[in-house]
Design an enzyme around this catalytic site. Sequence first.
Site, PDB file in Angstrom:
ATOM      1  CG  ASP A   1      -1.983   1.054   1.192  1.00 35.55           C
ATOM      2  OD1 ASP A   1      -1.800   2.056   0.477  1.00 35.55           O
ATOM      3  OD2 ASP A   1      -3.009   0.881   1.864  1.00 35.55           O
TER       4      ASP A   1
ATOM      5  CG  ASP B   1      -3.546   3.832  -3.065  1.00 34.99           C
ATOM      6  OD1 ASP B   1      -4.425   2.995  -3.350  1.00 34.99           O
ATOM      7  OD2 ASP B   1      -3.692   4.684  -2.171  1.00 34.99           O
ATOM      8  CD  GLU B   2      -5.368  -1.085  -0.912  1.00 36.40           C
ATOM      9  OE1 GLU B   2      -5.220  -2.094  -0.201  1.00 36.40           O
ATOM     10  OE2 GLU B   2      -6.445  -0.486  -1.036  1.00 36.40           O
TER      11      GLU B   2
END
Length: 384
Positions: A9, A103-104
Amino acid sequence: MENIIAHLDLDTFFVSVLRRDFPELNGKPILIGGASDRGVVAACSYETRKFGVHSAMPMKLAKKLCPEALVLKGDFESYVRASKEVTDMLEDRAPIVEKTSIDEFYLDLSGMDRFIGAVQFASELRRSVMKETRLAISMGISPAKVVSKMATEEAKPNGQLYLRTDDVQPFLNPLPVSRIPMVGEVTAQKLRNMGILTVGMLAHMPKKLLEKTFGKAGILLWERANGIDPTPVLQHWEQRSHSKETTFDKDTTDVVMIRRLLARMVEGLAYDLRKEHSSTGCVTVKIRYSNFDTHTRQLQITPTTSDQELIGHVLDLFDRLYDRRLLIRLVGIRFSKLVRGLEQLGLFDASSKVVPLYHAMDRIRLKHGERMVGRAYSFDQIRS
């Protein structure tokens, strides 16, 4: 062979990208979102969180809680570029990569221990990506996706946590039930009302009781509380566009009906975007006339999933495209230049009341079908 799943993350991603590009923002409290009091917080720095600020909070309240915060607009192109940097590096070096948002990421490193230490590999990969992109990354590693994600949350900010099989339950047990992915405030409160405060307490509840109380979701709650998650890591793939079109049974110039139909088509496409946590940055409208001449017009926009905003763009394009002298045979809409993970940012200029309204409408669609809810304006139309 034990699964080895890593979850990565990018910490406070939108804030971190801005700080990377503008170092003078380091250490300052930052709110990203609509500057007006009617906007909502799309992202916030850790400096603001100690005042109780969080994403999706009304901007007016966030500024009241942290009056010294800088309110900045999001830079979507920078976010997309930064996300692609990380994605390309991970896909180039890891065997299986699943990108779940901007963003993961999940990595499946199972079996790598036969050749190289999987945990060592993941650690070195994380350090390499951070060094090359200058972005902070937190990482959790465990035998299951849901546990790895929860481990990542505990590792923040900018840390990592590795859980072997024997470590999983001792790690989960003391956590509050709200830490389980899928447990929102309503479910958490219902569990608290039942006297279930921690993941460990939930793990020891009879599965049948949870199923009776929560339906099929109760079984999933029990499994996650016990660290069970057979969901595989799926290779990263992104759909390039969403589109719908309708051919009329009889060629028409009924503009009122066509505009209602277009609005309904937008609602369906926007719902599809929100389900996959994507936003569209380009809207295209197509018209085919009775003589089979086909014309299109498109518009580049700030990525969004807002029905209201997208309907406005589509109807404006239709009005500019339509030649009122000809009968229309077909109309179509295409949303392209999709961006993953920008749903909230795509809505942040709307009233803070709009976002929960969309979520409520989407829950109704998911449970009862896409056509069961929509704007009154769009319901009186030919069914596509």
